[in-house]
Design a protein around this motif. Sequence first.
Motif, PDB file in Angstrom:
ATOM      1  N   THR A 159      -5.262   2.235   4.187  1.00 50.59           N
ATOM      2  CA  THR A 159      -5.137   3.681   4.020  1.00 50.59           C
ATOM      3  C   THR A 159      -3.814   4.126   4.619  1.00 50.59           C
ATOM      4  O   THR A 159      -3.516   3.836   5.776  1.00 50.59           O
ATOM      5  N   VAL A 160      -3.028   4.823   3.797  1.00 47.70           N
ATOM      6  CA  VAL A 160      -1.734   5.350   4.223  1.00 47.70           C
ATOM      7  C   VAL A 160      -1.955   6.742   4.806  1.00 47.70           C
ATOM      8  O   VAL A 160      -2.593   7.589   4.186  1.00 47.70           O
ATOM      9  N   HIS A 161      -1.419   6.951   6.007  1.00 48.62           N
ATOM     10  CA  HIS A 161      -1.475   8.254   6.674  1.00 48.62           C
ATOM     11  C   HIS A 161      -0.043   8.720   6.912  1.00 48.62           C
ATOM     12  O   HIS A 161       0.841   7.899   7.174  1.00 48.62           O
ATOM     13  N   ILE A 162       0.166  10.024   6.845  1.00 48.90           N
ATOM     14  CA  ILE A 162       1.459  10.592   7.200  1.00 48.90           C
ATOM     15  C   ILE A 162       1.383  10.984   8.670  1.00 48.90           C
ATOM     16  O   ILE A 162       0.541  11.789   9.060  1.00 48.90           O
ATOM     17  N   ASP A 163       2.259  10.412   9.492  1.00 47.27           N
ATOM     18  CA  ASP A 163       2.274  10.725  10.921  1.00 47.27           C
ATOM     19  C   ASP A 163       3.275  11.816  11.258  1.00 47.27           C
ATOM     20  O   ASP A 163       3.068  12.599  12.164  1.00 47.27           O
ATOM     21  N   LYS A 164       4.402  11.811  10.544  1.00 45.85           N
ATOM     22  CA  LYS A 164       5.489  12.708  10.902  1.00 45.85           C
ATOM     23  C   LYS A 164       6.329  12.994   9.674  1.00 45.85           C
ATOM     24  O   LYS A 164       6.599  12.094   8.874  1.00 45.85           O
ATOM     25  N   ALA A 212       0.839  -1.207   0.000  1.00 43.70           N
ATOM     26  CA  ALA A 212       0.000   0.000   0.000  1.00 43.70           C
ATOM     27  C   ALA A 212       0.866   1.247   0.000  1.00 43.70           C
ATOM     28  O   ALA A 212       0.575   2.225  -0.713  1.00 43.70           O
ATOM     29  N   LEU A 213       1.944   1.219   0.770  1.00 46.08           N
ATOM     30  CA  LEU A 213       2.852   2.356   0.809  1.00 46.08           C
ATOM     31  C   LEU A 213       3.571   2.525  -0.529  1.00 46.08           C
ATOM     32  O   LEU A 213       3.752   3.649  -1.011  1.00 46.08           O
ATOM     33  N   ALA A 214       3.950   1.442  -1.180  1.00 44.83           N
ATOM     34  CA  ALA A 214       4.580   1.509  -2.504  1.00 44.83           C
ATOM     35  C   ALA A 214       3.606   2.101  -3.525  1.00 44.83           C
ATOM     36  O   ALA A 214       3.997   2.909  -4.375  1.00 44.83           O
ATOM     37  N   HIS A 215       2.333   1.711  -3.440  1.00 44.42           N
ATOM     38  CA  HIS A 215       1.305   2.279  -4.325  1.00 44.42           C
ATOM     39  C   HIS A 215       1.212   3.794  -4.112  1.00 44.42           C
ATOM     40  O   HIS A 215       1.228   4.570  -5.065  1.00 44.42           O
ATOM     41  N   PHE A 216       1.134   4.221  -2.871  1.00 49.79           N
ATOM     42  CA  PHE A 216       1.069   5.642  -2.528  1.00 49.79           C
ATOM     43  C   PHE A 216       2.316   6.379  -3.030  1.00 49.79           C
ATOM     44  O   PHE A 216       2.224   7.449  -3.636  1.00 49.79           O
ATOM     45  N   TRP A 217       3.482   5.796  -2.816  1.00 53.30           N
ATOM     46  CA  TRP A 217       4.763   6.433  -3.118  1.00 53.30           C
ATOM     47  C   TRP A 217       4.956   6.677  -4.619  1.00 53.30           C
ATOM     48  O   TRP A 217       5.684   7.581  -5.019  1.00 53.30           O
ATOM     49  N   ARG A 218       4.284   5.886  -5.451  1.00 56.58           N
ATOM     50  CA  ARG A 218       4.398   6.075  -6.914  1.00 56.58           C
ATOM     51  C   ARG A 218       3.954   7.462  -7.360  1.00 56.58           C
ATOM     52  O   ARG A 218       4.321   7.915  -8.432  1.00 56.58           O
TER      53      ARG A 218
END
Length: 133
Positions: free
Chosen positions: A76-81, A37-43
């Motif tokens: 769901t990817v969230h940015i924490d910091k 999921a993070l790799a999908h977001f990072w694209r």
Amino acid sequence: MDDIERVEVSGFRVPFRDIDMYGRMHNAAYIVHAEAALAHFWRYRPPLEDEPHFIASKIECRFHQPLRLDDEARLTVHIDKIGGKSIGFSVTVEAGNRLAAEIEMLWIATAPDTGEPVPLPEDIRDWLYTYLP
């Protein structure tokens, strides 16, 4: 906008290969799917020349309710910091209205040639800020 069209949201159906002998998804599979999921977001990050390499320096998983064979999972990817040299992510895993797991990951930006930590590029930092709550 339908949630599935958001870049920070992805999903999968729990496959048989991820199931243990009790019918629950293997613990390690949560991390594998969270990283996908993070790799999908990072694209969707802005393209950069000389982008640093990013390595995971911490991964932590909290289990709430197990996923089972053929469950439809939504991640769901969230940015924490957003740090000077690091990015903290949280990936929530849900099936229907129930929270299955939360995976926290810390990525460190590193120089490709030395592996030493380097500052986050401003373009990536600015893009990440658009996903902060």
